[in-house]
Design a protein around this motif. Structure first.
Motif, mmCIF file in Angstrom:
data_model
loop_
_atom_site.group_PDB
_atom_site.id
_atom_site.type_symbol
_atom_site.label_atom_id
_atom_site.label_comp_id
_atom_site.label_asym_id
_atom_site.label_seq_id
_atom_site.Cartn_x
_atom_site.Cartn_y
_atom_site.Cartn_z
ATOM 1 N N ARG A 1 116.917 55.899 52.941
ATOM 2 C CA ARG A 1 116.655 54.612 52.268
ATOM 3 C C ARG A 1 115.881 54.798 50.966
ATOM 4 N NH1 ARG A 1 113.474 50.330 55.705
ATOM 5 N NH2 ARG A 1 115.551 49.959 56.550
ATOM 6 N N LEU B 1 113.701 52.824 48.231
ATOM 7 C CA LEU B 1 112.919 51.576 48.203
ATOM 8 C C LEU B 1 112.306 51.355 46.827
ATOM 9 C CD1 LEU B 1 111.358 52.490 51.521
ATOM 10 C CD2 LEU B 1 111.979 50.133 51.148
ATOM 11 N N TYR C 1 109.468 48.563 45.055
ATOM 12 C CA TYR C 1 108.546 47.450 45.287
ATOM 13 C C TYR C 1 108.135 46.854 43.958
ATOM 14 C CZ TYR C 1 107.877 49.684 49.861
ATOM 15 O OH TYR C 1 108.064 50.232 51.105
ATOM 16 N N HIS D 1 104.792 47.145 60.583
ATOM 17 C CA HIS D 1 105.909 47.476 61.488
ATOM 18 C C HIS D 1 105.743 48.908 61.984
ATOM 19 C CE1 HIS D 1 107.032 49.359 57.687
ATOM 20 N NE2 HIS D 1 107.758 50.196 58.415
ATOM 21 N N ASP E 1 108.372 52.288 62.959
ATOM 22 C CA ASP E 1 109.742 52.677 62.612
ATOM 23 C C ASP E 1 110.594 52.787 63.877
ATOM 24 O OD1 ASP E 1 108.990 52.618 60.006
ATOM 25 O OD2 ASP E 1 108.986 54.788 59.703
ATOM 26 N N LEU F 1 108.805 60.507 54.677
ATOM 27 C CA LEU F 1 108.538 59.582 53.573
ATOM 28 C C LEU F 1 108.128 60.369 52.335
ATOM 29 C CD1 LEU F 1 108.332 56.533 52.801
ATOM 30 C CD2 LEU F 1 105.908 56.712 53.331
ATOM 31 N N ARG G 1 106.818 59.949 48.430
ATOM 32 C CA ARG G 1 106.167 58.984 47.536
ATOM 33 C C ARG G 1 105.835 59.663 46.217
ATOM 34 N NH1 ARG G 1 101.209 57.153 50.837
ATOM 35 N NH2 ARG G 1 101.216 59.344 51.407
ATOM 36 N N LEU H 1 100.550 52.443 50.806
ATOM 37 C CA LEU H 1 100.786 52.597 52.245
ATOM 38 C C LEU H 1 99.467 52.593 53.022
ATOM 39 C CD1 LEU H 1 102.892 53.135 54.517
ATOM 40 C CD2 LEU H 1 102.423 55.571 54.185
ATOM 41 N N HIS I 1 102.388 50.479 60.421
ATOM 42 C CA HIS I 1 101.997 50.692 59.021
ATOM 43 C C HIS I 1 102.551 49.576 58.146
ATOM 44 C CE1 HIS I 1 105.731 52.866 59.982
ATOM 45 N NE2 HIS I 1 106.113 52.668 58.737
ATOM 46 N N VAL J 1 102.807 48.156 53.610
ATOM 47 C CA VAL J 1 102.587 48.495 52.201
ATOM 48 C C VAL J 1 101.939 47.284 51.530
ATOM 49 C CG1 VAL J 1 103.644 49.251 50.035
ATOM 50 C CG2 VAL J 1 104.577 50.048 52.215
ATOM 51 N N ARG K 1 106.740 50.388 42.220
ATOM 52 C CA ARG K 1 106.518 51.484 43.175
ATOM 53 C C ARG K 1 107.862 51.889 43.793
ATOM 54 N NH1 ARG K 1 105.626 52.160 48.746
ATOM 55 N NH2 ARG K 1 104.038 53.713 49.261
ATOM 56 N N SER L 1 109.731 54.513 46.694
ATOM 57 C CA SER L 1 109.559 55.492 47.771
ATOM 58 C C SER L 1 110.936 55.781 48.367
ATOM 59 C CB SER L 1 108.586 54.989 48.841
ATOM 60 O OG SER L 1 109.117 53.872 49.499
ATOM 61 N N PHE M 1 115.097 58.021 57.843
ATOM 62 C CA PHE M 1 114.857 57.596 59.225
ATOM 63 C C PHE M 1 115.798 58.387 60.125
ATOM 64 C CE2 PHE M 1 113.992 53.911 56.510
ATOM 65 C CZ PHE M 1 112.681 53.628 56.868
HETATM 66 O O1 LIG Z 1 107.298 52.693 51.083
HETATM 67 C C1 LIG Z 1 106.518 53.127 51.916
HETATM 68 O O2 LIG Z 1 105.512 53.787 51.603
HETATM 69 C C2 LIG Z 1 106.750 52.890 53.397
HETATM 70 C C3 LIG Z 1 108.106 52.347 53.738
HETATM 71 C C4 LIG Z 1 108.275 52.097 55.197
HETATM 72 O O3 LIG Z 1 107.352 52.150 55.964
HETATM 73 C C5 LIG Z 1 109.624 51.792 55.741
HETATM 74 O O4 LIG Z 1 110.560 51.547 54.957
HETATM 75 O O5 LIG Z 1 109.765 51.813 56.984
#
Ligand SMILES: O=C(O)CCC(=O)C(=O)O
Ligand SMILES: [Fe+2]
Length: 344
Positions: free
Chosen positions: A165, A167, A169, A187, A189, A196, A198, A205, A253, A255, A274, A276, A280
């Motif tokens: 994934r 991401l 932000y 949430h 995972d 992860l 970054r 986070l 965890h 964000v 941001r 990341s 998964f």
């Molecule tokens: O972007 C992050 O630092 C965490 C992302 C995350 O926890 C997730 O996508 O499950």
């Protein structure tokens, strides 16, 4: 240097004595559910990571219609952000989920801006798979169950919930916010483990500690500042928690937008967009989620530190696919990041 409030997550170098590394991984999985894997370039090279982030920027910068053509289906594709400018608490990450690649090919439509980069994406996902396999083998070794965990994964290149994934932000400047506002809600995972990646300097986070307080997770914990790449952050997902009857923590965890003096880490900030990247890792769909035959798991008694904040730490389903479907149903029902709510 991180302030003393930063989570005390162990930093592990996988190249050490393997029995010792296995012991350290098990201890970190049990105590924190999060592990920093020192990245000296052996498993996923800094160049691969840089290229993946460059691809991610290219994808997010692509025209909205291009991404919209790949709108999320079956948890694969583009999940845009629900536009809710008057309510900053509803800010969400935008994400693109890649399912497994088969023989170097994506099994889903890709935005045309990155379609030519399929090989690169697939190679990056492969490096992540290999690293996950290594970590799962070591965790199995540390619990005296051999390859129990690793052999449940990647038997075929499809038929699992594994997702790479990207991401993105929104920046702190792009809308009004306070340090209490959330970029990605609390949430755990869904899979076995998550990798992860970054970027240096980008805050956000946090993990929920056993004492129910939130702690920031620095991108570069002390001692890693001069490494070729920040450590790869690994976290335990619900499935490893089920398999170990709760011995391994599937830690909650989120964000956020930390600001100076409010949960921030020196050298990191919430300004700027941001990015990341998460990998998964899931076992084959049919994997049964029964506790592994490890004496350590059998002997484990929760340490009485109150109810676990993760409602999924108790096993409720039989197979990996059933668990995934349950989580996706809930998250698409409650999340604004859904097929109906996607916008670019
Ligand atoms: O972007 C992050 O630092 C965490 C992302 C995350 O926890 C997730 O996508 O499950
Ligand atoms: Fe997560």
């Amino acid at each position: 240097m991180a302030p003393s409030t930063a989570a005390a997550i162990p930093i592990i170098d996988l190249a050490g004595d393997q029995a010792d590394v296995a012991r350290q991984l098990v201890a970190a999985a049990q105590d924190h559910g999060f592990i920093y894997i020192r990245n000296l370039g052996d498993d996923v090279t800094p160049r691969d990571i840089d290229q993946a982030f460059a691809l991610s920027r290219k994808l997010f910068d692509a025209p909205a219609e291009e991404k919209q053509k790949c709108a999320i289906q079956n948890n694969r594709g583009w999940a845009g952000m629900h536009v809710e400018a008057l309510d900053p608490k509803n800010q969400k990450a935008r994400a693109f989920n890649f399912g497994e690649f088969v023989d170097g090919r994506a099994q889903q439509p890709l935005p045309s801006s990155i379609a030519n980069e399929e090989q690169l994406l697939s190679a990056f996902a492969d490096s992540c798979r290999r690293l996950c396999h290594k970590i799962l083998s070591l965790l199995g070794q540390g619990l005296d169950v051999g390859d129990f965990f690793s052999s449940a994964h990647f038997v075929r290149q499809s038929g699992s919930g594994t997702i790479l994934r990207f991401l993105r932000y929104p920046s702190a400047e792009s809308t009004a916010h306070s340090s209490q506002d959330i970029r990605a809600g609390a949430h755990s995972d869904y899979g076995s483990i998550t990798l992860l990646f970054r970027l240096k300097g980008q805050a956000g986070l946090e993990i929920l500690k056993k004492d129910s307080t939130w702690a920031p997770v620095p991108v570069c914990p002390p001692g890693t500042d001069t490494d070729p790449s920040p450590p790869i952050l690994v976290n335990i997902g619900d499935l490893l928690s089920y398999w170990t009857n709760g011995l391994f923590r599937s830690t909650v965890h989120r964000v956020v937008f930390p600001t100076a003096g409010s949960g921030s880490v020196d050298g990191e900030s919430s300004s700027g967009t941001r990015y990341s990247i998460a990998f998964f890792c899931h076992p084959e769909d049919s994997s049964r989620l029964e506790p592994v035959p490890s004496q350590r798991v059998q002997r484990y008694v929760p340490d009485g530190d109150g109810p676990d904040q993760n409602p999924y730490s108790q096993r409720q389903v039989l197979t990996a696919r059933e668990h995934l479907e349950m989580r996706l149903k809930e998250s698409y029902a409650t999340s604004l990041v859904s097929e109906e709510a996607t916008s670019a």
